[in-house]
Write a protein that holds these residues in place. Structure first.
Motif, PDB file in Angstrom:
ATOM      1  N   HIS A 227      -5.092 -15.089  -0.808  1.00 37.92           N
ATOM      2  CA  HIS A 227      -4.994 -14.875   0.636  1.00 37.92           C
ATOM      3  C   HIS A 227      -5.073 -13.411   1.046  1.00 37.92           C
ATOM      4  O   HIS A 227      -5.234 -13.113   2.218  1.00 37.92           O
ATOM      5  N   GLN A 228      -4.951 -12.493   0.118  1.00 38.05           N
ATOM      6  CA  GLN A 228      -5.003 -11.075   0.484  1.00 38.05           C
ATOM      7  C   GLN A 228      -6.414 -10.740   0.940  1.00 38.05           C
ATOM      8  O   GLN A 228      -7.377 -11.053   0.273  1.00 38.05           O
ATOM      9  N   GLY A 229      -6.536 -10.078   2.079  1.00 37.48           N
ATOM     10  CA  GLY A 229      -7.845  -9.824   2.666  1.00 37.48           C
ATOM     11  C   GLY A 229      -8.419  -8.462   2.357  1.00 37.48           C
ATOM     12  O   GLY A 229      -9.208  -7.955   3.131  1.00 37.48           O
ATOM     13  N   GLY A 230      -8.034  -7.854   1.272  1.00 38.66           N
ATOM     14  CA  GLY A 230      -8.555  -6.541   0.929  1.00 38.66           C
ATOM     15  C   GLY A 230      -7.601  -5.798   0.026  1.00 38.66           C
ATOM     16  O   GLY A 230      -6.617  -6.351  -0.452  1.00 38.66           O
ATOM     17  N   VAL A 231      -7.886  -4.546  -0.188  1.00 38.66           N
ATOM     18  CA  VAL A 231      -7.060  -3.714  -1.051  1.00 38.66           C
ATOM     19  C   VAL A 231      -5.739  -3.425  -0.356  1.00 38.66           C
ATOM     20  O   VAL A 231      -5.708  -3.087   0.829  1.00 38.66           O
ATOM     21  N   TYR A 232      -4.630  -3.560  -1.086  1.00 45.06           N
ATOM     22  CA  TYR A 232      -3.310  -3.274  -0.531  1.00 45.06           C
ATOM     23  C   TYR A 232      -3.001  -1.791  -0.680  1.00 45.06           C
ATOM     24  O   TYR A 232      -3.076  -1.237  -1.778  1.00 45.06           O
ATOM     25  N   ILE A 233      -2.676  -1.152   0.426  1.00 45.84           N
ATOM     26  CA  ILE A 233      -2.259   0.252   0.426  1.00 45.84           C
ATOM     27  C   ILE A 233      -0.772   0.265   0.795  1.00 45.84           C
ATOM     28  O   ILE A 233      -0.410  -0.133   1.899  1.00 45.84           O
ATOM     29  N   PRO A 234       0.107   0.703  -0.118  1.00 42.40           N
ATOM     30  CA  PRO A 234       1.539   0.732   0.193  1.00 42.40           C
ATOM     31  C   PRO A 234       1.824   1.555   1.453  1.00 42.40           C
ATOM     32  O   PRO A 234       1.118   2.521   1.752  1.00 42.40           O
ATOM     33  N   HIS A 235       2.857   1.139   2.206  1.00 42.18           N
ATOM     34  CA  HIS A 235       3.127   1.766   3.506  1.00 42.18           C
ATOM     35  C   HIS A 235       3.379   3.265   3.409  1.00 42.18           C
ATOM     36  O   HIS A 235       3.021   4.016   4.310  1.00 42.18           O
ATOM     37  N   GLU A 236       3.967   3.756   2.316  1.00 48.74           N
ATOM     38  CA  GLU A 236       4.204   5.199   2.237  1.00 48.74           C
ATOM     39  C   GLU A 236       2.903   5.989   2.167  1.00 48.74           C
ATOM     40  O   GLU A 236       2.826   7.124   2.610  1.00 48.74           O
ATOM     41  N   HIS A 237       1.851   5.371   1.635  1.00 49.66           N
ATOM     42  CA  HIS A 237       0.530   6.013   1.622  1.00 49.66           C
ATOM     43  C   HIS A 237      -0.217   5.731   2.929  1.00 49.66           C
ATOM     44  O   HIS A 237      -0.867   6.611   3.475  1.00 49.66           O
ATOM     45  N   ARG A 238      -0.105   4.490   3.406  1.00 49.31           N
ATOM     46  CA  ARG A 238      -0.798   4.094   4.633  1.00 49.31           C
ATOM     47  C   ARG A 238      -0.323   4.921   5.826  1.00 49.31           C
ATOM     48  O   ARG A 238      -1.119   5.300   6.685  1.00 49.31           O
ATOM     49  N   ASP A 239       0.984   5.227   5.873  1.00 49.72           N
ATOM     50  CA  ASP A 239       1.553   5.968   6.994  1.00 49.72           C
ATOM     51  C   ASP A 239       1.748   7.443   6.673  1.00 49.72           C
ATOM     52  O   ASP A 239       2.413   8.156   7.408  1.00 49.72           O
ATOM     53  N   GLY A 240       1.147   7.921   5.591  1.00 51.88           N
ATOM     54  CA  GLY A 240       1.360   9.287   5.141  1.00 51.88           C
ATOM     55  C   GLY A 240       0.429  10.331   5.736  1.00 51.88           C
ATOM     56  O   GLY A 240       0.463  11.479   5.326  1.00 51.88           O
ATOM     57  N   GLY A 241      -0.445   9.938   6.667  1.00 53.31           N
ATOM     58  CA  GLY A 241      -1.311  10.901   7.324  1.00 53.31           C
ATOM     59  C   GLY A 241      -2.745  10.916   6.819  1.00 53.31           C
ATOM     60  O   GLY A 241      -3.599  11.549   7.418  1.00 53.31           O
ATOM     61  N   PHE A 242      -3.029  10.229   5.731  1.00 54.72           N
ATOM     62  CA  PHE A 242      -4.407  10.206   5.218  1.00 54.72           C
ATOM     63  C   PHE A 242      -5.263   9.230   6.017  1.00 54.72           C
ATOM     64  O   PHE A 242      -6.388   9.535   6.379  1.00 54.72           O
ATOM     65  N   PHE A 243      -4.726   8.047   6.288  1.00 52.90           N
ATOM     66  CA  PHE A 243      -5.446   7.003   7.016  1.00 52.90           C
ATOM     67  C   PHE A 243      -5.143   7.105   8.504  1.00 52.90           C
ATOM     68  O   PHE A 243      -4.082   7.587   8.899  1.00 52.90           O
ATOM     69  N   PRO A 244      -6.058   6.625   9.356  1.00 55.78           N
ATOM     70  CA  PRO A 244      -5.768   6.598  10.796  1.00 55.78           C
ATOM     71  C   PRO A 244      -4.544   5.726  11.064  1.00 55.78           C
ATOM     72  O   PRO A 244      -4.283   4.760  10.343  1.00 55.78           O
TER      73      PRO A 244
END
Length: 78
Positions: A48-65
């Motif tokens: 059911h996962q729809g793509g690569v999982y990025i942990p929240h500390e990386h997702r919200d760390g300023g690299f991604f929009p």
């Protein structure tokens, strides 16, 4: 000549050439080792996962929009 995301190569690029060009051009690069569930969803129907999982500390760390709520064509959809 091939063009991959704004980086031009004189001949068909292999993975090493792509990475080396990105290292020279990019200010920052995010590297993630893929786990099984990062790959399995693409080939197995029962995943059911729809793509690569990025942990929240990386997702919200300023690299991604930043995540933002978007309007849906049908706001009442599940």
């Amino acid at each position: 000549m091939t063009d991959r995301g704004g980086v031009s190569f004189p001949e068909p690029a292999n993975d090493t050439n792509i990475l080396l060009a990105l290292f020279k051009k990019a200010d920052r690069i995010f590297v993630k080792k893929l786990s099984n569930n990062d790959r399995d969803w693409a080939r197995l129907d029962n995943k059911h996962q729809g793509g690569v999982y990025i942990p929240h500390e990386h997702r919200d760390g300023g690299f991604f929009p930043a995540l933002a709520e978007k309007e849906r064509p049908d706001p009442d959809a599940a």
